[in-house]
Design an enzyme around this catalytic site. Structure first.
Site, mmCIF file in Angstrom:
data_model
loop_
_atom_site.group_PDB
_atom_site.id
_atom_site.type_symbol
_atom_site.label_atom_id
_atom_site.label_comp_id
_atom_site.label_asym_id
_atom_site.label_seq_id
_atom_site.Cartn_x
_atom_site.Cartn_y
_atom_site.Cartn_z
ATOM 1 N N ASP A 177 0.821 -1.054 -0.120
ATOM 2 C CA ASP A 177 0.013 -0.104 -0.106
ATOM 3 C C ASP A 177 0.714 1.221 -0.004
ATOM 4 O OD1 ASP A 177 0.614 -0.100 2.644
ATOM 5 O OD2 ASP A 177 -1.326 0.515 3.474
ATOM 6 N N GLU A 421 5.029 -10.169 4.629
ATOM 7 C CA GLU A 421 4.018 -10.625 4.168
ATOM 8 C C GLU A 421 3.835 -11.447 2.987
ATOM 9 O OE1 GLU A 421 0.289 -8.189 4.569
ATOM 10 O OE2 GLU A 421 0.461 -7.982 6.550
ATOM 11 N N TYR A 474 -5.075 -8.092 11.430
ATOM 12 C CA TYR A 474 -5.912 -6.919 11.460
ATOM 13 C C TYR A 474 -7.193 -7.174 11.796
ATOM 14 C CZ TYR A 474 -2.131 -4.152 9.681
ATOM 15 O OH TYR A 474 -0.933 -3.411 9.670
ATOM 16 N N GLU A 510 2.270 -6.473 13.400
ATOM 17 C CA GLU A 510 1.319 -5.243 12.913
ATOM 18 C C GLU A 510 -0.132 -5.870 13.305
ATOM 19 O OE1 GLU A 510 0.938 -4.764 8.599
ATOM 20 O OE2 GLU A 510 3.223 -4.722 8.534
HETATM 21 C C1 GCB Z 1 -0.342 -4.684 5.964
HETATM 22 C C2 GCB Z 1 1.099 -4.311 5.387
HETATM 23 C C3 GCB Z 1 1.326 -2.947 5.670
HETATM 24 C C4 GCB Z 1 -0.140 -2.231 5.305
HETATM 25 C C5 GCB Z 1 -1.231 -2.591 6.387
HETATM 26 C C6 GCB Z 1 -2.432 -1.842 6.366
HETATM 27 O O1 GCB Z 1 -0.520 -5.996 6.192
HETATM 28 O O2 GCB Z 1 2.068 -5.071 5.925
HETATM 29 O O3 GCB Z 1 2.145 -2.473 4.716
HETATM 30 O O4 GCB Z 1 0.101 -0.775 5.554
HETATM 31 O O5 GCB Z 1 -1.349 -3.806 6.261
HETATM 32 O O6 GCB Z 1 -2.684 -0.756 6.922
HETATM 33 O O7 GCB Z 1 -3.163 -2.275 5.234
#
Ligand code: GCB
Length: 604
Positions: A177, A421, A474, A510
């Site tokens: 992203d 990832e 997430y 993350e």
């Molecule tokens: C992820 C990525 C990271 C993104 C994040 C997001 O898994 O590793 O580079 O910025 O999610 O916020 O989508």
């Protein structure tokens, strides 16, 4: 085999450094004739004679400086040029030209001769220019920078032709992203070395009880046949006082330091990040000059088990962030103001660590981390790795060779992250990462390796080759959006599942929620500051339960600050998962994180 040395240019009695930062002439070939510059040989005369030039600051990304959409979204080569003088007094010296980083592919000409090519952003490269330089006169450098990412570049991307109103337009696509900023991103330095010079330094440090043993190996460049150099190695403390009775001599040797001031991460010592200086002097009998190079080093031990990572025999618990080198207007260009502010905020919030997601950060950033005692998970530029091929593997290994060559002596670097990832569920991923891991281990057996994994525990094929399992997840954002009540148990069971599968230490690399500063809503609702607060709180509950199980070694929030992304409707002005805004002011949650991180610090 390891690459030749690439020590950071440091001034000394025998070395001079001259910066070529500033405004450079800059031009972009026409979109319908991207190869025009190469075809017409724009490097063979002054750029301003063959094209309309503008002044572009170096270092910086070029994307966000002008008001041109075409330049922001440009795909393909752009051209930079700078003229400068090489002093006549440098005639007796060897002169080198060094780029801190150029994204992505750089071709460099000096006085119209092709000097070097370098592929890969975020990593330095240099060439000796002694024979091509004109001493005491004007010289000029031309650089063609191409930002194109393809399936065999690190990171990967794709070029697609799209139909636009005025015909076909080439567009760069990528699955990660963060915005693919481009340009001369870090400083351009001219520097000198004497004929015989310190080419590389390798150190290996052991701490036993109250003593430390520094094993060193010096590589010397520029020796003639049958020349035997004399090499002397000394150690100075942070007050510039000699810390050993007698310097060691020889290109390889041992320094014994009694009662060293150890390098500790933040919160584990009243004076964290204590740095010594290794002073290396090389003399060749009959040579008129000697060379002196001073390398900052920290004395610490590092060791890991299947449950923990220990510094100076004490287990560490990471609390920090994934970050980006990103700021308004400058893009990914080195900006010392932002570097300083970021570390002030990291101190304020009580962090002790960060991951250099998703590429190597500048030497300047890592110098600060060394000195302030931040723990660095040092990531190579491989993101979302897929379509595994021999060419990709070769470049991936190359990125780690260049990264380890640059950062091998830094105390702050406690782990190599060999990818973010990657598609580790694919059958080819196993063998691919086995080879990348083996390559990394061969170059540096002293640090553990990890990958920020994002595929499911059961389908993953790479974890077996790692020392530490990091996972990105997430909950309540990309999955089960809005379901704050599903976070805690899911995080706990996933961390446990990784540990049960691989029997290795686990950390969460993350987690987070996009948050529009100023948007408030009760009860919490996605994108509001309250939602980010609740997301963090529920993760904290999980971490506290995991910590007492003994294998969980750290938590990294995504992200330290908001950052620029490619355009998509899921982003409002970019990725807003920062606990700080893009101009580095706190969102509400920053105060909440600060309470936790300081409480964790107090436990130590
Ligand atoms: C992820 C990525 C990271 C993104 C994040 C997001 O898994 O590793 O580079 O910025 O999610 O916020 O989508």
């Amino acid at each position: 085999p390891a690459l030749p040395g690439l020590l950071y240019p440091r001034e000394s009695e025998s070395r001079e450094v001259k910066s070529l930062d500033g405004f450079w002439d800059f031009t972009v070939p026409p979109t319908n004739d991207l190869q025009k510059g190469h075809r017409e040989g724009w490097f063979s005369s002054s750029l301003s004679k063959v094209a309309t030039v503008m002044q572009m600051p170096v270092p910086s990304s070029y994307n966000d400086i002008t008001t041109s959409r075409a330049l922001r979204d440009h795909v393909g080569p752009v051209w930079y040029e700078k003229s400068f003088f090489i002093p006549a007094s440098w005639k007796q010296k060897r002169v080198f030209l060094r780029f801190g980083s150029v994204n992505y592919f750089a071709q460099v000409w000096l006085n119209s001769h092709l000097l070097m090519n370098h592929e890969m952003g975020h990593l330095p490269f240099e060439a000796e220019i002694t024979s091509t330089a004109i001493f005491g006169e004007r010289n000029w450098i031309t650089v063609a920078v191409d930002n194109t990412l393809i399936q065999t570049s690190i990171p990967q991307g794709k070029i697609v032709d799209t139909e636009a109103d005025n015909g076909t337009v080439r567009v760069q696509t990528y699955t990660f992203d963060f915005f693919n900023y481009a340009g001369i991103h870090r400083s351009v330095l001219l520097h000198t070395k004497p004929r015989v010079f310190v080419e590389d330094i390798n150190i290996n440090i052991e701490v036993i009880n109250d003593k430390s043993i520094i094993k060193y190996a010096i590589e010397i460049g520029g020796l003639n046949e049958n020349e035997t150099p004399f090499c002397q190695v000394n150690l100075l403390d942070a007050d510039d006082q000699y810390s050993i009775d007698e310097p060691s001599t020889g290109t390889q040797g041992i320094l014994k330091v009694a009662s060293p001031h150890l390098w500790w991460p933040r919160s584990m010592d009243s004076n964290p990040g204590y740095m010594y200086t290794l002073e290396v002097t090389v003399i060749v009998p009959n040579a008129t000059e000697l060379d002196i190079y001073r390398l900052p080093i920290g004395i610490r031990s590092l060791r890991w088990t299947n449950k923990s990572l220990l510094i100076n025999e004490k287990p560490i618990y990471f609390r920090g962030f994934g970050r980006h080198e990103d700021s308004a207007i400058r893009g990914r260009g080195l900006d010392l103001v932002t570097v300083a502010r970021d570390h002030e905020l990291l101190k304020w919030v009580g962090a002790n660590a960060y991951r250099t997601s998703h590429y190597p950060y500048s030497d300047e950033v890592l110098d600060v981390a060394d000195r302030l005692g931040f723990l660095i998970v040092n990531e190579c530029p491989s993101v979302d790795t897929e379509n595994f091929s021999p060419t990709l593997l070769k470049r991936h290994k190359q990125s780690l060779s260049e990264l380890i060559r640059r950062d091998k002596n830094r105390p702050s670097v406690v782990m190599w992250s060999i990818a973010n990832e990657p598609r580790t569920q694919l059958p080819e991923a196993g063998l691919y990462f086995k080879q990348v891991a083996h390559h990394t281990k061969t170059l540096d057996p002293t640090r553990p390796i990890t990958i920020a994994l994002a595929r499911g525990v059961m389908e993953d094929k790479a974890g077996q080759y790692l020392d530490v399992i990091s996972f990105n997840r997430y909950n309540a954002w990309y999955s089960n959006t809005g379901r704050i009540d599903m976070i805690t148990n899911r995080v706990i069971s996933e961390a446990q599942a990784w540990h049960y599968k691989y029997n290795k230490p686990v950390l969460m690399s993350e987690y987070g929620a996009d948050t529009m500063p100023g948007l408030h809503e009760l009860p919490e609702y996605v994108w509001s500051e309250e939602y980010q607060m609740e997301t963090m709180s529920k993760h904290f509950e999980a971490f506290d339960k995991l910590r007492i199980q003994g294998f969980f070694i750290g938590e990294f929030i995504w992200n330290f600050a908001d950052f620029r992304t490619a355009q998509t409707y899921t982003r409002v002005g970019g990725n807003k998962k920062g606990i700080f805004t893009r101009d580095r002011q706190p969102k509400m949650v920053a105060h909440h994180v600060r309470k936790r991180y300081h409480a964790l610090n107090a436990e130590q």
